[in-house]
Design an enzyme around this catalytic site. Structure first.
Site, PDB file in Angstrom:
ATOM      1  N   CYS A   1      49.810  64.050  27.128  1.00  0.00           N
ATOM      2  CA  CYS A   1      50.482  63.165  27.915  1.00  0.00           C
ATOM      3  C   CYS A   1      52.022  63.652  28.393  1.00  0.00           C
ATOM      4  O   CYS A   1      52.548  64.242  27.649  1.00  0.00           O
ATOM      5  CB  CYS A   1      50.851  61.150  27.406  1.00  0.00           C
ATOM      6  SG  CYS A   1      51.384  60.434  28.320  1.00  0.00           S
TER       7      CYS A   1
ATOM      8  N   TYR B   1      34.099  36.945  40.698  1.00  0.00           N
ATOM      9  CA  TYR B   1      35.595  36.388  40.982  1.00  0.00           C
ATOM     10  C   TYR B   1      36.000  35.932  42.159  1.00  0.00           C
ATOM     11  O   TYR B   1      36.232  36.412  42.491  1.00  0.00           O
ATOM     12  CB  TYR B   1      36.462  37.019  39.878  1.00  0.00           C
ATOM     13  CG  TYR B   1      36.485  37.369  38.979  1.00  0.00           C
ATOM     14  CD1 TYR B   1      36.509  36.800  37.104  1.00  0.00           C
ATOM     15  CD2 TYR B   1      35.402  38.640  38.455  1.00  0.00           C
ATOM     16  CE1 TYR B   1      36.976  36.454  36.428  1.00  0.00           C
ATOM     17  CE2 TYR B   1      35.861  38.940  37.148  1.00  0.00           C
ATOM     18  CZ  TYR B   1      35.541  37.932  35.399  1.00  0.00           C
ATOM     19  OH  TYR B   1      35.626  37.604  34.839  1.00  0.00           O
TER      20      TYR B   1
ATOM     21  N   GLU C   1      43.779  46.296  46.025  1.00  0.00           N
ATOM     22  CA  GLU C   1      44.175  45.920  44.533  1.00  0.00           C
ATOM     23  C   GLU C   1      43.456  43.935  44.555  1.00  0.00           C
ATOM     24  O   GLU C   1      43.458  44.179  43.043  1.00  0.00           O
ATOM     25  CB  GLU C   1      45.809  45.406  44.285  1.00  0.00           C
ATOM     26  CG  GLU C   1      47.003  46.626  44.431  1.00  0.00           C
ATOM     27  CD  GLU C   1      46.831  47.807  43.621  1.00  0.00           C
ATOM     28  OE1 GLU C   1      45.837  47.057  42.423  1.00  0.00           O
ATOM     29  OE2 GLU C   1      46.816  49.273  43.402  1.00  0.00           O
TER      30      GLU C   1
ATOM     31  N   ASP D   1      49.940  45.726  35.576  1.00  0.00           N
ATOM     32  CA  ASP D   1      49.046  45.536  35.566  1.00  0.00           C
ATOM     33  C   ASP D   1      48.397  45.857  33.507  1.00  0.00           C
ATOM     34  O   ASP D   1      49.004  46.313  33.474  1.00  0.00           O
ATOM     35  CB  ASP D   1      47.980  46.468  36.477  1.00  0.00           C
ATOM     36  CG  ASP D   1      47.743  47.953  36.367  1.00  0.00           C
ATOM     37  OD1 ASP D   1      48.467  48.500  35.720  1.00  0.00           O
ATOM     38  OD2 ASP D   1      47.144  48.286  36.777  1.00  0.00           O
TER      39      ASP D   1
ATOM     40  N   CYS E   1      57.579  58.913  23.656  1.00  0.00           N
ATOM     41  CA  CYS E   1      56.188  57.693  23.412  1.00  0.00           C
ATOM     42  C   CYS E   1      56.735  57.249  22.114  1.00  0.00           C
ATOM     43  O   CYS E   1      56.755  57.410  20.920  1.00  0.00           O
ATOM     44  CB  CYS E   1      55.160  57.969  23.407  1.00  0.00           C
ATOM     45  SG  CYS E   1      54.255  56.920  22.741  1.00  0.00           S
TER      46      CYS E   1
ATOM     47  N   ARG F   1      43.858  55.643  48.007  1.00  0.00           N
ATOM     48  CA  ARG F   1      44.791  56.423  48.674  1.00  0.00           C
ATOM     49  C   ARG F   1      46.257  57.161  48.943  1.00  0.00           C
ATOM     50  O   ARG F   1      44.890  58.245  50.323  1.00  0.00           O
ATOM     51  CB  ARG F   1      45.098  56.861  46.687  1.00  0.00           C
ATOM     52  CG  ARG F   1      46.507  57.513  46.053  1.00  0.00           C
ATOM     53  CD  ARG F   1      45.923  57.747  45.263  1.00  0.00           C
ATOM     54  NE  ARG F   1      45.895  57.040  43.780  1.00  0.00           N
ATOM     55  CZ  ARG F   1      45.483  56.758  43.001  1.00  0.00           C
ATOM     56  NH1 ARG F   1      45.672  58.024  42.532  1.00  0.00           N
ATOM     57  NH2 ARG F   1      46.490  55.810  41.652  1.00  0.00           N
TER      58      ARG F   1
ATOM     59  N   CYS G   1      46.144  61.806  23.331  1.00  0.00           N
ATOM     60  CA  CYS G   1      48.254  61.955  23.223  1.00  0.00           C
ATOM     61  C   CYS G   1      48.755  62.897  23.851  1.00  0.00           C
ATOM     62  O   CYS G   1      50.046  63.948  24.122  1.00  0.00           O
ATOM     63  CB  CYS G   1      48.866  61.143  22.174  1.00  0.00           C
ATOM     64  SG  CYS G   1      48.334  59.608  22.123  1.00  0.00           S
TER      65      CYS G   1
ATOM     66  N   GLN H   1      39.535  42.937  37.563  1.00  0.00           N
ATOM     67  CA  GLN H   1      38.268  42.526  37.213  1.00  0.00           C
ATOM     68  C   GLN H   1      37.152  43.292  37.495  1.00  0.00           C
ATOM     69  O   GLN H   1      36.317  42.475  37.188  1.00  0.00           O
ATOM     70  CB  GLN H   1      38.461  40.727  36.446  1.00  0.00           C
ATOM     71  CG  GLN H   1      39.444  41.008  35.699  1.00  0.00           C
ATOM     72  CD  GLN H   1      39.326  39.072  35.993  1.00  0.00           C
ATOM     73  OE1 GLN H   1      39.331  38.172  37.432  1.00  0.00           O
ATOM     74  NE2 GLN H   1      40.150  37.932  35.049  1.00  0.00           N
TER      75      GLN H   1
ATOM     76  N   TYR I   1      51.352  39.768  40.630  1.00  0.00           N
ATOM     77  CA  TYR I   1      50.776  41.849  40.718  1.00  0.00           C
ATOM     78  C   TYR I   1      50.691  42.296  41.845  1.00  0.00           C
ATOM     79  O   TYR I   1      51.574  43.846  42.175  1.00  0.00           O
ATOM     80  CB  TYR I   1      49.746  41.672  39.718  1.00  0.00           C
ATOM     81  CG  TYR I   1      49.395  43.241  39.741  1.00  0.00           C
ATOM     82  CD1 TYR I   1      49.855  44.102  39.306  1.00  0.00           C
ATOM     83  CD2 TYR I   1      47.792  43.394  40.379  1.00  0.00           C
ATOM     84  CE1 TYR I   1      49.028  45.771  39.038  1.00  0.00           C
ATOM     85  CE2 TYR I   1      47.370  44.164  40.482  1.00  0.00           C
ATOM     86  CZ  TYR I   1      48.106  45.791  40.232  1.00  0.00           C
ATOM     87  OH  TYR I   1      47.820  47.607  40.619  1.00  0.00           O
TER      88      TYR I   1
ATOM     89  N   LEU J   1      30.289  41.395  43.343  1.00  0.00           N
ATOM     90  CA  LEU J   1      32.277  41.755  42.770  1.00  0.00           C
ATOM     91  C   LEU J   1      32.488  40.645  41.837  1.00  0.00           C
ATOM     92  O   LEU J   1      33.161  41.433  40.899  1.00  0.00           O
ATOM     93  CB  LEU J   1      32.692  42.277  43.960  1.00  0.00           C
ATOM     94  CG  LEU J   1      32.759  43.226  45.118  1.00  0.00           C
ATOM     95  CD1 LEU J   1      33.333  43.229  46.082  1.00  0.00           C
ATOM     96  CD2 LEU J   1      32.553  44.692  44.113  1.00  0.00           C
TER      97      LEU J   1
END
Length: 348
Positions: free
Chosen positions: A203, A84, A39, A137, A209, A24, A200, A44, A119, A82
């Site tokens: 949030c 996939y 990403e 996502d 919401c 990040r 909530c 998954q 995505y 990992l």
């Protein structure tokens, strides 16, 4: 129509509570290669699993040129565990294209790169290049469905959710920090608006919401009933030489686990294998094979797999065409998880 939630509130929350993640960086200051890699790895796969593997992958392939120059075998070895593996193959193909022309800075340009889907293109464009787009996502789908009380089930609801989420980018605050806004949505879904028991009360968007006001937020997004996964069966043959090496081969480049190292065996099918029918797929005719007790189980996205393992000892010999001898430790490091389960069954 429910009005869009206040982007300023979300960004203020993000500035206070954002997760510290190795990939990040501030909006518009990120390295597109590192964003892209993170990403792809996170698809998954959990953040906890990806963290150390991301650092290790970067140490071996520090930039897109290094990844492009690597062989598929090297990439597959680093990706082992990992899952996939099509993601790794697409990553490698994309690196070869990017090494020649550099990273496009738009969603459309990124979509033109082999292996980069909608995505991922949106995520890289927003985070690395400050393009005003909202990547959709699972976290963002969930937040959107709850905020707008969308009761239509997934996957049919996905186009509507994408349009609603993109509508939030109409706010000046979101357009000023598209990358941070996207990452704030990821964090909100991962830490507050969670699949079960959403928090909530803390949030930043609780007052906006519609799902919370209707008392249905915990049940959103709705999902269409899944079909039961079929079971497939396979028999694999593990030959070892006097030094303990294993006779292995690469799977075909196309298809499931393309290009990955495997213990040779039968095709995987929904009908079980009888002894004689399986034996014709053994790599070295004429050997005396012993069936081990138990079986290895593995779940793929579309089917469950049950594998029997037969074992044989062979004298020192050259590997037949299409096969290679591998030390057990090196083989385990290079294998996908499904094949490692066969080595576990053999006690290796």
């Amino acid at each position: 129509m429910t009005p869009p939630p206040d982007a300023t509130l979300l960004l203020a929350w993000y500035d206070r509570h954002k997760r510290t993640l190795p990939w990040r960086m501030p909006s518009g200051a990120a390295d597109p290669y590192r964003v892209w890699l993170s990403e792809v790895m996170l698809q998954q796969t959990t953040v906890a699993t990806v963290g150390p593997r991301y650092a290790r992958f970067l140490a071996r392939f520090p930039d897109v040129g290094a990844l492009a120059a690597a062989s598929w075998e090297e990439v597959a070895e680093e990706w082992a565990g990992l899952g996939y593996y099509a993601r790794a193959r697409n990553l490698h193909a994309g690196a070869k294209a990017l090494a020649a022309g550099g990273f496009p800075t738009t969603v459309e340009g990124l979509r033109a790169i082999p292996g980069i889907g909608a995505y991922t293109a949106a995520a890289v464009a927003a985070i690395a290049f400050d393009r005003p787009v909202v990547p959709l996502d699972g976290n963002v789908e969930r937040v959107t469905a709850r905020l707008h009380a969308v009761e239509q089930a997934l996957p049919a609801a996905r186009p509507r959710l994408a349009a609603l989420a993109q509508g939030w980018m109409g706010q000046e605050a979101a357009r000023a920090r598209p990358g941070d806004f996207a990452q704030a949505l990821f964090d909100l879904g991962a830490t507050v608006c969670t699949p079960r028991n959403p928090a909530c009360a803390i949030c930043p968007w609780r007052e906006d919401c519609a799902g919370r006001r209707a008392g249905i937020q915990a049940g959103l997004p709705r999902k269409a009933a899944k079909k039961a996964r079929p079971t497939r069966f396979g028999v694999h043959f593990l030959a070892t030489d006097p030094s303990g090496r294993l006779l292995l081969r690469r799977r075909p480049d196309s298809g499931l686990l393309g290009g990955m190292l495997e213990v040779p065996g039968t095709p995987w099918r929904e009908e079980g294998w009888e002894g004689a029918g399986a034996a014709v797929h053994a790599p070295l005719p004429g050997l005396s094979w012993t069936a081990l007790n138990g079986e290895a189980l593995h779940g793929f996205t579309h089917f469950e797999l049950r594998m029997a393992l037969w074992r044989a000892a062979v004298p020192a010999m050259a590997a037949p065409e299409g096969f290679a001898w591998w030390e057990a430790a090196a083989a385990r490091a290079a294998m996908p998880t499904v094949m490692r389960k066969l080595l576990d069954l053999a006690g290796l």
